[in-house]
Scaffold this active site. Structure first.
Site, PDB file in Angstrom:
ATOM      1  N   HIS A 131      92.254  48.784  85.753  1.00  4.51           N
ATOM      2  CA  HIS A 131      93.465  49.542  85.368  1.00  4.51           C
ATOM      3  C   HIS A 131      94.752  48.853  85.817  1.00  4.51           C
ATOM      4  O   HIS A 131      95.713  49.503  86.237  1.00  4.51           O
ATOM      5  CB  HIS A 131      93.403  50.965  85.906  1.00  4.51           C
ATOM      6  CG  HIS A 131      92.299  51.791  85.326  1.00  4.51           C
ATOM      7  ND1 HIS A 131      91.869  51.656  84.024  1.00  4.51           N
ATOM      8  CD2 HIS A 131      91.527  52.764  85.881  1.00  4.51           C
ATOM      9  CE1 HIS A 131      90.893  52.514  83.785  1.00  4.51           C
ATOM     10  NE2 HIS A 131      90.666  53.192  84.899  1.00  4.51           N
ATOM     11  N   HIS A 201      94.439  58.564  81.334  1.00  3.62           N
ATOM     12  CA  HIS A 201      93.299  58.742  82.229  1.00  3.62           C
ATOM     13  C   HIS A 201      93.210  60.191  82.721  1.00  3.62           C
ATOM     14  O   HIS A 201      93.149  60.449  83.930  1.00  3.62           O
ATOM     15  CB  HIS A 201      93.409  57.777  83.406  1.00  3.62           C
ATOM     16  CG  HIS A 201      92.109  57.499  84.093  1.00  3.62           C
ATOM     17  ND1 HIS A 201      91.475  58.408  84.900  1.00  3.62           N
ATOM     18  CD2 HIS A 201      91.314  56.404  84.083  1.00  3.62           C
ATOM     19  CE1 HIS A 201      90.359  57.884  85.375  1.00  3.62           C
ATOM     20  NE2 HIS A 201      90.233  56.667  84.884  1.00  3.62           N
ATOM     21  N   GLU A 339      88.563  58.326  77.530  1.00  2.01           N
ATOM     22  CA  GLU A 339      89.715  57.428  77.502  1.00  2.01           C
ATOM     23  C   GLU A 339      89.655  56.564  76.242  1.00  2.01           C
ATOM     24  O   GLU A 339      88.838  55.660  76.147  1.00  2.01           O
ATOM     25  CB  GLU A 339      89.706  56.528  78.743  1.00  2.01           C
ATOM     26  CG  GLU A 339      89.662  57.268  80.057  1.00  2.01           C
ATOM     27  CD  GLU A 339      89.206  56.374  81.186  1.00  2.01           C
ATOM     28  OE1 GLU A 339      89.899  55.374  81.469  1.00  2.01           O
ATOM     29  OE2 GLU A 339      88.139  56.652  81.765  1.00  2.01           O
TER      30      GLU A 339
END
Length: 374
Positions: A131, A201, A339
C-alpha cells in the site's frame, strides 16, 4: 374531526422522523475530526440521501468514516469499521476507509523499473512494499470541495514522494445517490511516467461494526480466475489460474467462513482470504464485481467497478489492538474488504494489465458500493 385526524398524522410523522434520526445518531461529532496536521486543517463531511442513508468522511486520508445503512426492518447501523476521532485514526490503522495510493497492494522487492530507471519504496511487508508504505496518501490531509450530494478530495503528490516518480495530481469524488449507492470516482495525472493502482480500503461488517465476526456473510465474486501467490509473502507468481470448484471460488454463493480454514495452499498462505480475483468483464467496463449478504439483518451490498480485479481480504490480521466506534475491539475476521484494483505487483509482472500512466494521459476509474436488503 378532519382537523383532529390531520393533527394525529402530523404527530405520527414527527414521531417517525425523530425515531429515524435517533437510529442514525453518530458516536462522534464534527469537532472530533477538527485538527491541524502538517499545517492543514482536517474536517468531517456528512452526506445523507432521501432514504436516510448517511455517509461520513474525513479529508485525512480521504477516508470513509461511517456508512449507515438500513436492515430489512428499516433500522440503521454503521456497517464500516473505523474510529471516533482524528487522533484515533492517527493512533490506529491508517488504511481503514482510506484511499490507498499511489500503488495499492504489494510491490515485490519494494521496487519497479521504468525506462531503465529503478525506483525504490518503503519496505513494510516482508521484503515488499504494501500500500505504498506505512505513510503514503492515507496519512495526508487532502483539499476538499463540498457539493450537494458529493465531496471532492484532491491532492498534489510531489515527484519522489514515497519513492514514486512524477508530480501527481489526484482527485477522488464520493457521491451518495438516492439509490443508496456510494460512488467513488478516481482521477490521476502525472508529469512523469509512474505506475498507479488506487483503491479504497474499507472494512465492512453488514451486521454493524463491532457486532461480531463476518464469517456468516454470504459472498459472491464474479470471477473464474485469480492471480495465485507463491508463498506467505503473498507476492503473485505471475500466473493466472482458474479457481472454479476450489475453496477460492465464489461464483456461486458461499459463506465467508465455510472454507476459510481449509487446507487449500492459498488459504494457508494468507491465513484466510487475501487474494486478487480477476473480474469476468470487458476492459474498462463498469460491471458487477462482487456482493455480500448478511442473513440476520438482511443487508445486501453490491460492488461494481471499472477495475479489472477485486481483492477479497477477510481481516485475518486484525489483532484486537484497535478499539472501534462502538467501543469494541477489532479482532480477527471482524471485517472484510472488497478492494477494487489492478493486480498486485503489476509493475513487475508483464503478464498482467499495465498500470503505467504517462504524461498527457489521465487515469479514470469508478467503483460503486450499493446497499439494499433481501
Amino acid at each position: 374531526m378532519k382537523n383532529l385526524s390531520l393533527f394525529i398524522l402530523i404527530l405520527l410523522f414527527i414521531s417517525c422522523s425523530s425515531k429515524q434520526e435517533k437510529e442514525i445518531e453518530m458516536p462522534f461529532s464534527k469537532s472530533d475530526f477538527e485538527s491541524m496536521i502538517d499545517g492543514k486543517t482536517t474536517q468531517l463531511f456528512i452526506l445523507k440521501n432521501k432514504n436516510g442513508m448517511t455517509v461520513a468522511m474525513t479529508n485525512y486520508g480521504a477516508k470513509i468514516v461511517s456508512i449507515y445503512a438500513p436492515d430489512r426492518t428499516g433500522m440503521f447501523a454503521d456497517v464500516l469499521l473505523g474510529f471516533k476521532s482524528i487522533e484515533e485514526y492517527q493512533k490506529y490503522g491508517a488504511s481503514h476507509g482510506a484511499v490507498v495510493g499511489p500503488f495499492a497492494n504489494r510491490i515485490a522487492n519494494a521496487s519497479f523499473t521504468i525506462d531503465g530507471e529503478t525506483y525504490h519504496f518503503p519496505v513494510n511487508n516482508g521484503e515488499a512494499c504494501l500500500h505504498s508504505g506505512p505513510d503514503s496518501w492515507y496519512r495526508k490531509v487532502w483539499d476538499y470541495k463540498e457539493n450537494e450530494n458529493s465531496v471532492v478530495f484532491s491532492l498534489e503528490s510531489a515527484d519522489g514522494e514515497f519513492g514514486f516518480p512524477g508530480n501527481k495530481e489526484v482527485q477522488v469524488t464520493y457521491t451518495l445517490t438516492d439509490e443508496n449507492e456510494l460512488k467513488i470516482d478516481y482521477k490521476v495525472t502525472t508529469d512523469k511516467a509512474c505506475h498507479f493502482n488506487l483503491t479504497n480500503h474499507s472494512y465492512f461488517n453488514l451486521r454493524g461494526e463491532g457486532n461480531g465476526d463476518i464469517l456468516d456473510h454470504v459472498l459472491v465474486i464474479n470471477a473464474d480466475k485469480s492471480t495465485p501467490v507463491g508463498s506467505s509473502a503473498m507476492i503473485p507468481t505471475g500466473e493466472i489460474t482458474d479457481i472454479r470448484g476450489t475453496a477460492l471460488d465464489f461464483t456461486i454463493p458461499h459463506k465467508i467462513g465455510e472454507r476459510i480454514d481449509s487446507d487449500h495452499p492459498m488459504l494457508q498462505y494468507g491465513i484466510g482470504y487475501d487474494f486478487n480475483y480477476i473480474i469476468n468483464k470487458a476492459e474498462g467496463e463498469l460491471a458487477f464485481a462482487a456482493s455480500a449478504y448478511e442473513p440476520e439483518s438482511g443487508r445486501y451490498m453490491e460492488v461494481s467497478t471499472t477495475e479489472p480485479g477485486v481483492q477479497l481480504y477477510t481481516g485475518n490480521h486484525l489483532k484486537g489492538t484497535e478499539i472501534g466506534k462502538a467501543g469494541k475491539e477489532y479482532t480477527k475476521r471482524t471485517g472484510f474488504c472488497l478492494e477494487t484494483q489492478h493486480y498486485p505487483d503489476s509493475p513487475n509482472q508483464p503478464n498482467f494489465p499495465t498500470t503505467l500512466l504517462k504524461p498527457g494521459e489521465t487515469l479514470k476509474s469508478t467503483t460503486i458500493y450499493k446497499f439494499s436488503v433481501k
